[in-house]
Design a protein around this motif. Structure first.
Motif, mmCIF file in Angstrom:
data_model
loop_
_atom_site.group_PDB
_atom_site.id
_atom_site.type_symbol
_atom_site.label_atom_id
_atom_site.label_comp_id
_atom_site.label_asym_id
_atom_site.label_seq_id
_atom_site.Cartn_x
_atom_site.Cartn_y
_atom_site.Cartn_z
ATOM 1 N N LEU A 144 0.840 -1.194 0.000
ATOM 2 C CA LEU A 144 0.000 0.000 0.000
ATOM 3 C C LEU A 144 0.870 1.238 0.000
ATOM 4 N N PHE A 145 0.312 2.308 -0.551
ATOM 5 C CA PHE A 145 0.956 3.614 -0.503
ATOM 6 C C PHE A 145 0.550 4.314 0.783
ATOM 7 N N LEU A 146 1.543 4.701 1.592
ATOM 8 C CA LEU A 146 1.237 5.505 2.777
ATOM 9 C C LEU A 146 1.004 6.954 2.381
ATOM 10 N N ASN A 147 1.741 7.384 1.372
ATOM 11 C CA ASN A 147 1.594 8.723 0.811
ATOM 12 C C ASN A 147 2.201 8.690 -0.582
ATOM 13 N N SER A 148 2.317 9.845 -1.212
ATOM 14 C CA SER A 148 2.774 9.879 -2.604
ATOM 15 C C SER A 148 4.212 9.414 -2.785
ATOM 16 N N ARG A 149 4.979 9.363 -1.702
ATOM 17 C CA ARG A 149 6.393 9.012 -1.839
ATOM 18 C C ARG A 149 6.792 7.745 -1.101
ATOM 19 N N THR A 150 5.863 7.073 -0.435
ATOM 20 C CA THR A 150 6.229 5.915 0.385
ATOM 21 C C THR A 150 5.347 4.714 0.063
ATOM 22 N N LEU A 151 5.944 3.684 -0.519
ATOM 23 C CA LEU A 151 5.252 2.429 -0.814
ATOM 24 C C LEU A 151 5.788 1.350 0.121
ATOM 25 N N VAL A 152 4.896 0.707 0.851
ATOM 26 C CA VAL A 152 5.265 -0.351 1.794
ATOM 27 C C VAL A 152 4.782 -1.692 1.257
ATOM 28 N N VAL A 153 5.699 -2.653 1.179
ATOM 29 C CA VAL A 153 5.372 -4.012 0.741
ATOM 30 C C VAL A 153 5.565 -4.959 1.912
ATOM 31 N N ASP A 154 4.555 -5.767 2.174
ATOM 32 C CA ASP A 154 4.572 -6.722 3.283
ATOM 33 C C ASP A 154 4.674 -8.136 2.716
ATOM 34 N N ARG A 155 5.699 -8.873 3.142
ATOM 35 C CA ARG A 155 5.846 -10.268 2.738
ATOM 36 C C ARG A 155 5.743 -11.166 3.966
ATOM 37 N N LYS A 156 5.045 -12.267 3.826
ATOM 38 C CA LYS A 156 4.952 -13.245 4.915
ATOM 39 C C LYS A 156 5.365 -14.615 4.396
ATOM 40 N N GLY A 157 6.040 -15.377 5.280
ATOM 41 C CA GLY A 157 6.417 -16.742 4.932
ATOM 42 C C GLY A 157 7.496 -16.806 3.878
#
Length: 232
Positions: free
Chosen positions: A151-164
């Motif tokens: 998800l984008f937290l804002n216009s400049r920060t993309l967070v990717v979550d990986r599990k397993g």
């Protein structure tokens, strides 16, 4: 307290905390609060002694020293966020870009519900292609994740979550007490594989920084892309 005031107070606190403990603080601190995350992006952050080690290409020594110091600072950061901003952070992740003299701290806010519900499922352009590239890199470094979201937290920060994502040999190294060595090696490997130009093509914007961190206990990882905001 208004959100902007909270962010400014956290930025001021972070700058002082790093200046007191590293001998030099970042020149700028950018704080973003977007449930369930708080991100703290540090720019122009490299202490004089670290500059010498970086000049000698001794990057892992700098990162190892910072890791040990961060383990001492994390409880204080959590307590300060709880008292000053009423933000109850459950886990904190962090990483550095010594080349760019930058760093990221990511706090995940404690939830009443299951952690599976932490991430927003809102789409953004080419989200599937981002996930495909993340899976490809993960397969090269360890194995395909059991779950990926972003998800984008804002216009400049993309967070990717990986599990397993941990393989058996990595789990064995962790149980044998080699977590720090594994973390340092995985940082080097994955950040070589995460090609900024690929994500720039997918997202149609410049990638300024890429950060990675893991929680070996939870077998999960966060990848943070710092992007150059598009001109409106």
């Amino acid at each position: 307290m208004e959100k902007n005031s909270v962010q400014a107070e956290i930025a001021s606190y972070t700058g002082k905390l790093f200046r007191d403990n590293f001998g030099k603080g970042p020149s700028s601190v950018y704080v973003s609060i977007e449930h369930p995350f708080i991100t703290i992006y540090l720019s122009d952050f490299l202490a004089p002694m670290e500059r010498v080690l970086v000049g000698q290409k001794n990057f892992m020594k700098v990162e190892e020293t910072r890791d040990y110091l961060m383990q001492e600072l994390i409880p204080e950061i959590k307590a300060t966020l709880r008292v000053t901003a009423d933000i109850h952070v459950e886990n904190i992740y962090y990483d550095w870009s010594l080349k760019n003299r930058s760093g990221i701290i990511v706090g995940v806010v404690k939830e009443e519900s299951d952690e599976e519900e932490l991430l927003s499922l809102e789409d953004y352009p080419n989200k599937d292609r981002v996930h495909e590239e993340i899976i490809k890199v993960s397969e090269q470094a360890e194995k395909a994740p059991e779950q990926v979201d972003s998800l984008f937290l804002n216009s400049r920060t993309l967070v990717v979550d990986r599990k397993g994502i941990l393989v058996r040999i990595e789990k064995e190294l962790i149980q044998s007490g080699f977590s720090e060595q594994l973390r340092l090696s995985k940082r080097q490997l994955e950040k070589r594989l995460l090609d900024p130009s690929v994500f720039e093509s997918i997202l149609d914007t410049q990638v300024m920084d890429i950060f990675v961190d893991w929680d070996f206990t939870l077998d999960k990882s966060y990848i943070i892309l710092i992007l150059k905001p598009k001109k409106s």
